[in-house]
Design a protein around this motif. Structure first.
Motif, PDB file in Angstrom:
ATOM      1  N   LYS A   1     123.937  48.634  79.261  1.00 28.52           N
ATOM      2  CA  LYS A   1     125.380  48.613  79.015  1.00 28.52           C
ATOM      3  C   LYS A   1     125.804  47.204  78.620  1.00 28.52           C
ATOM      4  CE  LYS A   1     126.186  47.873  83.959  1.00 28.52           C
ATOM      5  NZ  LYS A   1     126.846  48.382  85.186  1.00 28.52           N
ATOM      6  N   GLU A   2     127.104  47.017  78.468  1.00 28.52           N
ATOM      7  CA  GLU A   2     127.637  45.707  78.117  1.00 28.52           C
ATOM      8  C   GLU A   2     127.431  44.730  79.268  1.00 28.52           C
ATOM      9  OE1 GLU A   2     131.891  43.791  76.544  1.00 28.52           O
ATOM     10  OE2 GLU A   2     131.685  45.936  76.885  1.00 28.52           O
ATOM     11  N   SER A   3     127.097  43.493  78.931  1.00 28.32           N
ATOM     12  CA  SER A   3     126.881  42.475  79.956  1.00 28.32           C
ATOM     13  C   SER A   3     128.196  42.074  80.604  1.00 28.32           C
ATOM     14  CB  SER A   3     126.232  41.235  79.333  1.00 28.32           C
ATOM     15  OG  SER A   3     124.961  41.522  78.832  1.00 28.32           O
TER      16      SER A   3
ATOM     17  N   LYS B   1     128.117  37.062  78.944  1.00 24.24           N
ATOM     18  CA  LYS B   1     128.515  37.043  77.532  1.00 24.24           C
ATOM     19  C   LYS B   1     129.078  35.676  77.162  1.00 24.24           C
ATOM     20  CE  LYS B   1     131.207  40.682  77.546  1.00 24.24           C
ATOM     21  NZ  LYS B   1     132.090  41.744  77.012  1.00 24.24           N
TER      22      LYS B   1
ATOM     23  N   ASN C   1     123.224  43.586  74.780  1.00 21.23           N
ATOM     24  CA  ASN C   1     123.397  44.447  75.949  1.00 21.23           C
ATOM     25  C   ASN C   1     122.835  43.712  77.153  1.00 21.23           C
ATOM     26  OD1 ASN C   1     120.507  45.126  76.306  1.00 21.23           O
ATOM     27  ND2 ASN C   1     120.761  46.369  74.436  1.00 21.23           N
ATOM     28  N   ASN C   2     123.052  44.249  78.337  1.00 26.92           N
ATOM     29  CA  ASN C   2     122.696  43.492  79.536  1.00 26.92           C
ATOM     30  C   ASN C   2     121.214  43.148  79.624  1.00 26.92           C
ATOM     31  OD1 ASN C   2     122.110  46.204  79.877  1.00 26.92           O
ATOM     32  ND2 ASN C   2     122.852  46.331  81.978  1.00 26.92           N
TER      33      ASN C   2
END
Length: 835
Positions: A240-242, A247, A259-260
């Protein structure tokens, strides 16, 4: 390399400003190009405040807009027209006030008072993507009800400035290719300057194996190319998104968050200098990793979709059936992590720097990972980096460590032993450095003192310092931390007398000629000795077979050593012409290099086995040679139009005059020179000047049209190449002598000679000097006529001869005798007739 000021201070305790840190790093050898303030969100949310929507009424002229009264903590309510579907009374929102600058990529726009469908609007209620804190544009940001009205958005989102310190990392400082690596050097600097500080990095004690659900064995078949390979699996990850902090860290130094999982590997590399690779474990065929080379020509598709042919010297990371990536350089298609990935294999390795460098050059790939691997990373840092990455995968992706760390390390690399003597340190630096200072500096640089004596130290230098393996290297490290500026300039200079040799004479004459040319309007240039091999395609005078080629060129434009100065000068001319500077007179001194395959010898020398033996080196170098040259270039106009002089173009004859002036200034005896037509294919027309033994002294002419067009130069170029070393040999025994001005007058005689059109003046001049060596002082061509009243195929030369005897006045009888001999020889050798 970009270093984040805030990130750097996570590892070393310091109160220095970013600029002070930059100055400190530069003073210890990590040169800083610049310091730039950056914000995690462009504009720093300046002008954005928290507001409360007091009322929200439908727009009278729109079916989707609303007219809102917004309290932003000022004396008056602000009327703002908003088109978001979720706006409502009572909401706490982010408001861009009048004059606020918002950004859409590189575009900037300012919030101004305006009318929307006839209703005045004094600001803007913002969505996430409009202020740069997210990507959502479905509606405006709605804050918690207890958020204070009038609060700055920067305070609400805790936005802080950072500074980018741009450090130039030299090829030998692989240890400084990370924030922690730079922190180590900064720590040593602070200790030396008496600043209370400490260096630290996060503990990995929290690492533990949660289960053994995904065991993937590792086999290393080529331990030379891969001395160490470590891996661990993490299952149950959610890609998923960090989080924002991660970021921000990556974005600040110029890396795009992906991504993470991928961001974790990039974070570890930039933090500690250890490149990692993350495989989707479910895509590893056979659930096995094999580190090996492939057969020559094996096809392999990399992540960029391009098919490449592998060399047998390319190390690859393979599954049970096929290669997954080029080790340390670039991943293959399907070797990464995707949104569907749940189980990952983390790779942390030490690859042989030479193997990685050659693979990267071979395939034209330059990545952050190869940049570090090819310089030599810390061979002891793989496990720490792997544990840190696994811990972050658990924290940020919810995974579980599902196998014990596999660490294939058959021959552990040791630190470098160095014996350091105090008197050697003082002698090399030129100043006495106290023993306690030496010990303090080496200790702060993480060198271990194994043994200490009154004479010096026995040290163990960390294996990550690949550039420090000799006593002189340690002294250099001591000096850069001690401070170059702390070594006083001595008040006396010790020197020894030396006798001037041929090299000194050559250098002096180079300066003399350079001053002469500059005085004549020339500019000196200095070009790279490395050039592109394509320049020499299809040349006869400088064939490609004679090129000295680089084994690992930086690019195809710099893959050979030059055989002639010509192309460097043409590049300079083309660059100047493109910048509207077309009238040029240039010169350059420089070496040219040649390879002679016929001189190469593969004979085995008895009793010699080492490739570093001087006899072997001499044998190998027999095939190579270099020669020093002086090049002159003319193009465009010699004189531009002005009130005193009309336009005058450069010409071959202008170039020839400069060449002859140089030879005359150097004292070259013109009677020893032979002028002939040149046959060099870099010229369309040329003259060759050689000595009596046929050795080339100079060549000059008009550069061929083909080369001129290839270099995109619009006007003719005149080029001269003077073989400097041959000229030095010709004047080696020449001495400057002074004579009285002759007391007896010179005699001038003219001849009008009818000769074939193919006859050159140089031939007449040569015959004249051969006929009368003592009394003939000068031969000058003052007129050439071709046209009416002359037989076909003929031309007329008007030549002046100066005769002089320094001991007596020449009488008519002696003069006539000389002139008769001249006429006879010219008639006999050239078929000349008197007109």
């Amino acid at each position: 390399m970009n270093i984040s000021y805030n990130w750097l201070r996570d590892y070393v305790d310091t109160t220095l400003t970013a600029q002070e840190i930059a100055d400190a790093l530069t003073s210890i050898g990590l040169e800083v190009d610049g310091v730039e303030e950056v914000q995690t969100i462009k504009g720093g949310l300046e002008g954005l405040v928290v507001g409360e929507v007091v009322s929200c009424e439908p727009h009278p002229n729109s079916d989707h807009m609303h007219v809102c009264s917004v309290n932003i903590g000022a004396e008056e309510m602000q009327q703002i027209v908003c088109g978001a579907p979720n706006v409502a009374a009572g909401q706490k929102v982010i408001v861009a006030t009048l004059g606020t600058k918002l950004y859409d990529g590189d575009k900037e726009f300012v919030i101004k008072r305006s009318k929307l469908r006839g209703v005045e609007s004094n600001g803007m209620i913002c969505a996430e993507d409009e202020i740069g804190i997210g990507n959502d544009h479905s509606g405006i940001i709605v804050l918690p009800a207890d958020t204070k009205v009038g609060m700055k958005a920067a305070d609400y989102y805790d936005i802080h400035s950072d500074y980018i310190i741009e450090v130039d990392i030299t090829a030998n400082r692989a240890d400084a290719c990370s924030h922690y690596g730079v922190a180590r050097d900064l720590y040593a600097y602070l200790v030396q300057h008496g600043v209370k500080t400490a260096i630290h990095r996060p503990s990995v004690d929290a690492f533990c194996v949660d289960n053994h659900d995904l065991e993937i064995p590792v086999v290393v078949e080529n331990a030379e190319a891969c001395p160490r390979y470590a891996a661990v699996t993490v299952t149950g990850c959610e890609v998923k998104e960090s989080p924002q902090w991660l970021k921000d860290r990556l974005a600040t130094i110029g890396l795009r968050p992906i991504n993470n999982i991928v961001d974790i590997t990039n974070y570890i590399m930039m933090a500690y200098g250890q490149p990692l690779h993350c495989f989707d474990a479910d895509m590893i065929t056979g659930k096995k990793v094999i580190v090996k080379t492939q057969k020559e020509g094996t096809p392999f598709v990399t992540l960029d979709g391009e098919e490449r042919k592998l060399s047998e010297r390319d190390l690859t990371i393979c599954n049970a059936e096929e290669p997954m990536c080029i080790a340390g350089v670039f991943g293959g298609r399907g070797s990464g992590t995707y949104e569907t990935t749940t189980n990952v294999l983390l790779e942390s390795a030490y690859f042989n720097p030479t193997w990685i460098r050659k693979s990267a050059r071979r395939h034209g790939l330059q990545t952050d990972a190869s940049f570090r691997f090819e310089r030599g990373i810390d061979p002891a840092g793989q496990i720490y980096a792997l544990k840190q990455a696994a811990i972050l995968c658990k924290e940020l992706a919810g995974g579980k460590v599902s196998m014990d760390i596999v660490d294939v390390y058959p021959k552990p690399m040791t630190d470098f032993p160095v014996t350091l003597k105090y008197d050697y340190v003082d002698g090399l630096i030129g100043k006495h450095i106290p023993a306690e200072t030496v010990k303090s500096i080496v200790t702060s640089l993480e060198m271990k003192i194994e043994k200490e004596s009154a004479e010096g130290l026995e040290l163990q230098v960390p294996a990550y310092r690949v550039d420090v393996q000799r006593p002189c290297d340690v002294v250099e490290d001591i000096l850069r931390i001690y401070g170059y500026n702390n070594v006083e300039i001595p008040t006396s200079i010790n020197s020894c007398l030396s006798v001037k040799g041929e090299a000194d004479k050559s250098h002096k004459l180079q300066n003399v000629v350079a001053e002469q040319l500059v005085g004549a309007g020339f500019n000196e240039i200095l070009n790279n000795s490395l050039q592109r091999a394509a320049y020499y395609d299809n040349l006869q005078e400088y064939p490609s077979e004679n090129l000295v080629r680089l084994l690992n060129p930086l690019s195809q434009d710099l893959n050979v050593l030059r055989q002639t100065l010509l192309f460097g000068g043409l590049e300079s001319i083309a660059r100047n012409v493109n910048h509207r500077n077309p009238n040029l007179a240039l010169f350059e001194f420089g070496n040219c290099y040649y390879f002679h395959a016929e001189r190469r010898s593969d004979v085995i020398i008895p009793g010699v086995s080492s490739s570093r033996d001087p006899e072997v080196i001499k044998h190998v170098l027999d095939a190579y040679s270099e020669d020093y040259h002086l090049g002159l270039w003319l193009t465009g106009k010699m004189t531009e139009a002005n009130w005193a002089h009309a336009d005058e173009q450069n010409s071959f004859y202008v170039l020839k005059a400069h060449v002859l002036n140089i030879l005359r200034r150097l004292g070259v005896p013109f009677g020893a020179l032979v002028f002939s037509d040149g046959k060099n294919d870099i010229f369309s027309h040329s003259i060759l000047i050689s000595d009596r033994n046929g050795k080339v002294v100079a060549q000059m002419g008009v550069v061929s049209k083909r080369l001129q067009v290839e270099m995109e130069i619009p006007s003719e170029v005149y080029f001269a190449d003077i073989a400097w070393q041959q000229v030095m040999r010709m004047i080696r025994k020449q001495k400057v002598s002074f004579t009285e001005i002759p007391r007896f007058p010179a005699v001038s005689r003219d001849l009008a000679l009818l000769v074939d059109k193919g006859v050159r003046f140089e031939q007449i001049e040569t015959i004249a000097y051969q006929t009368e060596r003592k009394l003939l002082k000068e031969v000058t061509l003052f007129d050439v006529y071709e046209g009416k009243n002359l037989p076909a195929g003929k031309k007329s030369y008007a030549v002046n001869f100066i005769l002089q005897d320094e001991n007596r006045t020449l009488n008519d009888k002696a003069i006539d005798a000389i002139m008769q001999r001249l006429i006879q020889n010219l008639t006999k050798q050239l078929g000349a007739e008197l007109r």
